[in-house]
Design an enzyme around this catalytic site. Structure first.
Site, PDB file in Angstrom:
ATOM      1  N   HIS A 122      14.853   5.768  46.210  1.00 44.68           N
ATOM      2  CA  HIS A 122      15.446   5.987  47.320  1.00 44.68           C
ATOM      3  C   HIS A 122      13.960   6.243  48.299  1.00 44.68           C
ATOM      4  O   HIS A 122      14.251   6.124  49.496  1.00 44.68           O
ATOM      5  CB  HIS A 122      16.043   7.177  47.537  1.00 44.68           C
ATOM      6  CG  HIS A 122      17.529   7.068  47.143  1.00 44.68           C
ATOM      7  ND1 HIS A 122      18.311   6.043  47.943  1.00 44.68           N
ATOM      8  CD2 HIS A 122      18.275   7.473  46.366  1.00 44.68           C
ATOM      9  CE1 HIS A 122      19.620   6.066  47.452  1.00 44.68           C
ATOM     10  NE2 HIS A 122      19.654   7.069  46.295  1.00 44.68           N
TER      11      HIS A 122
ATOM     12  N   GLY B 111      21.266  14.105  41.241  1.00 47.00           N
ATOM     13  CA  GLY B 111      19.869  13.858  42.052  1.00 47.00           C
ATOM     14  C   GLY B 111      20.052  13.608  43.572  1.00 47.00           C
ATOM     15  O   GLY B 111      21.231  13.174  43.834  1.00 47.00           O
TER      16      GLY B 111
ATOM     17  N   GLN C  39      18.162  10.421  51.848  1.00 45.22           N
ATOM     18  CA  GLN C  39      19.759  10.589  51.771  1.00 45.22           C
ATOM     19  C   GLN C  39      20.295  11.686  52.882  1.00 45.22           C
ATOM     20  O   GLN C  39      21.686  11.446  52.890  1.00 45.22           O
ATOM     21  CB  GLN C  39      20.134  10.667  50.465  1.00 45.22           C
ATOM     22  CG  GLN C  39      19.873   9.666  49.379  1.00 45.22           C
ATOM     23  CD  GLN C  39      20.578   9.876  48.157  1.00 45.22           C
ATOM     24  OE1 GLN C  39      19.883  10.526  47.199  1.00 45.22           O
ATOM     25  NE2 GLN C  39      21.578   9.332  47.771  1.00 45.22           N
TER      26      GLN C  39
ATOM     27  N   CYS D 175      26.114   5.936  43.534  1.00 47.29           N
ATOM     28  CA  CYS D 175      24.931   6.681  44.647  1.00 47.29           C
ATOM     29  C   CYS D 175      25.540   7.436  45.629  1.00 47.29           C
ATOM     30  O   CYS D 175      26.904   6.793  46.171  1.00 47.29           O
ATOM     31  CB  CYS D 175      24.166   5.575  45.233  1.00 47.29           C
ATOM     32  SG  CYS D 175      22.870   5.984  46.464  1.00 47.29           S
ATOM     33  N   LEU D 176      25.319   8.659  45.937  1.00 43.19           N
ATOM     34  CA  LEU D 176      25.889   9.708  46.745  1.00 43.19           C
ATOM     35  C   LEU D 176      26.063   8.663  48.216  1.00 43.19           C
ATOM     36  O   LEU D 176      26.797   9.190  49.007  1.00 43.19           O
ATOM     37  CB  LEU D 176      25.377  10.844  46.837  1.00 43.19           C
ATOM     38  CG  LEU D 176      25.337  11.584  45.653  1.00 43.19           C
ATOM     39  CD1 LEU D 176      24.476  12.825  45.934  1.00 43.19           C
ATOM     40  CD2 LEU D 176      26.640  11.990  45.280  1.00 43.19           C
TER      41      LEU D 176
ATOM     42  N   HIS E  59      16.144   5.829  40.001  1.00 40.35           N
ATOM     43  CA  HIS E  59      16.947   5.875  40.944  1.00 40.35           C
ATOM     44  C   HIS E  59      16.622   6.826  42.361  1.00 40.35           C
ATOM     45  O   HIS E  59      16.494   6.192  43.406  1.00 40.35           O
ATOM     46  CB  HIS E  59      18.519   6.436  40.558  1.00 40.35           C
ATOM     47  CG  HIS E  59      19.412   6.261  41.685  1.00 40.35           C
ATOM     48  ND1 HIS E  59      20.626   5.733  41.380  1.00 40.35           N
ATOM     49  CD2 HIS E  59      19.715   6.932  42.780  1.00 40.35           C
ATOM     50  CE1 HIS E  59      21.382   5.756  42.464  1.00 40.35           C
ATOM     51  NE2 HIS E  59      20.972   6.438  43.430  1.00 40.35           N
ATOM     52  N   GLU E  60      16.030   8.049  42.143  1.00 43.70           N
ATOM     53  CA  GLU E  60      15.753   8.725  43.387  1.00 43.70           C
ATOM     54  C   GLU E  60      14.392   8.237  43.849  1.00 43.70           C
ATOM     55  O   GLU E  60      13.969   8.256  44.998  1.00 43.70           O
ATOM     56  CB  GLU E  60      15.547  10.255  42.983  1.00 43.70           C
ATOM     57  CG  GLU E  60      16.635  10.754  42.267  1.00 43.70           C
ATOM     58  CD  GLU E  60      17.929  10.619  43.173  1.00 43.70           C
ATOM     59  OE1 GLU E  60      17.953  10.318  44.605  1.00 43.70           O
ATOM     60  OE2 GLU E  60      19.104  10.446  42.637  1.00 43.70           O
TER      61      GLU E  60
HETATM   62 NI    NI Z   1      21.378   7.094  45.396  1.00 41.69          NI
END
Ligand code: NI
Length: 186
Positions: free
Chosen positions: A146, A49, A54, A100-101, A142-143
């Site tokens: 963000h 995702g 991000q 998380c990226l 999660h997304e």
């Molecule tokens: Ni994340």
């Protein structure tokens, strides 16, 4: 299509609530390009995702997909979600590993609702209203976080489960039969 740099923890975009996209603008090239770039960036980073903040863009847009780990999760086809509203569809909370990226190489246990209802718009501006369960529900929560300036660390109940991927693989994941590819990283 370009793969964009993913901003990391410390960048203010990750702590700033995103603003809605005007519905009349969704089909415009700027937004369509943003979506294409987000999909490419997510895939390049091998995430499941990615949310617009991000990549430093303050719009309420996220994308997700999970393919190629059928032994652990059914494939989730690509979804593009714009201006979402998420409501719990199951009271039950489940704990599982997340990464998380924007916080590379860390994994931690995060409680999430087992199922959530998603209302919003797709990339053509058509209304979305569906329920996501299990792994997909985790990715969506999660997304969605963000878009509100929230990261998974904020959701953890026990920071002692936080670990670096390498150590996690060796000492924590193995105990429960997990490996890094099974975690929701978005
Ligand atoms: Ni994340």
């Amino acid at each position: 299509m370009p793969v964009l740099p993913i901003v990391r923890l410390g960048h203010p975009a990750l702590r700033t609530p995103a603003r809605p996209v005007e519905p009349g603008r969704i089909r415009e090239p700027e937004i369509q390009q943003l979506i294409d770039d987000m999909v490419d960036t997510m895939r390049d980073a091998r995430g499941v995702g990615l949310a617009a903040p991000q990549i430093g863009v303050g719009f309420q847009v996220f994308v997700y997909a999970s393919e190629g780990h059928p032994e652990r999760h059914p494939d989730i086809p690509l979804r593009v979600v714009i201006n979402p509203m998420i409501t719990p569809h199951a009271r039950e909370l489940v704990y599982d590993w997340e990464g998380c990226l924007s916080i590379p190489d860390l994994r931690g246990m995060v409680p999430r609702h087992l199922a959530v209802r998603i209302q919003g718009m797709d990339r053509d501006g058509r209304p979305l209203d569906y329920v996501a369960n299990d792994f997909e529900a985790r990715i969506v929560q999660h997304e969605y976080d963000h878009l509100n300036g929230i990261i998974f660390l904020d959701r953890m109940r026990d920071l002692r489960t936080l670990g670096y991927l390498e150590e996690w693989n060796e000492h924590m994941a193995g105990q429960e039969g997990w490996d890094a590819d099974d975690t929701a990283v978005g």
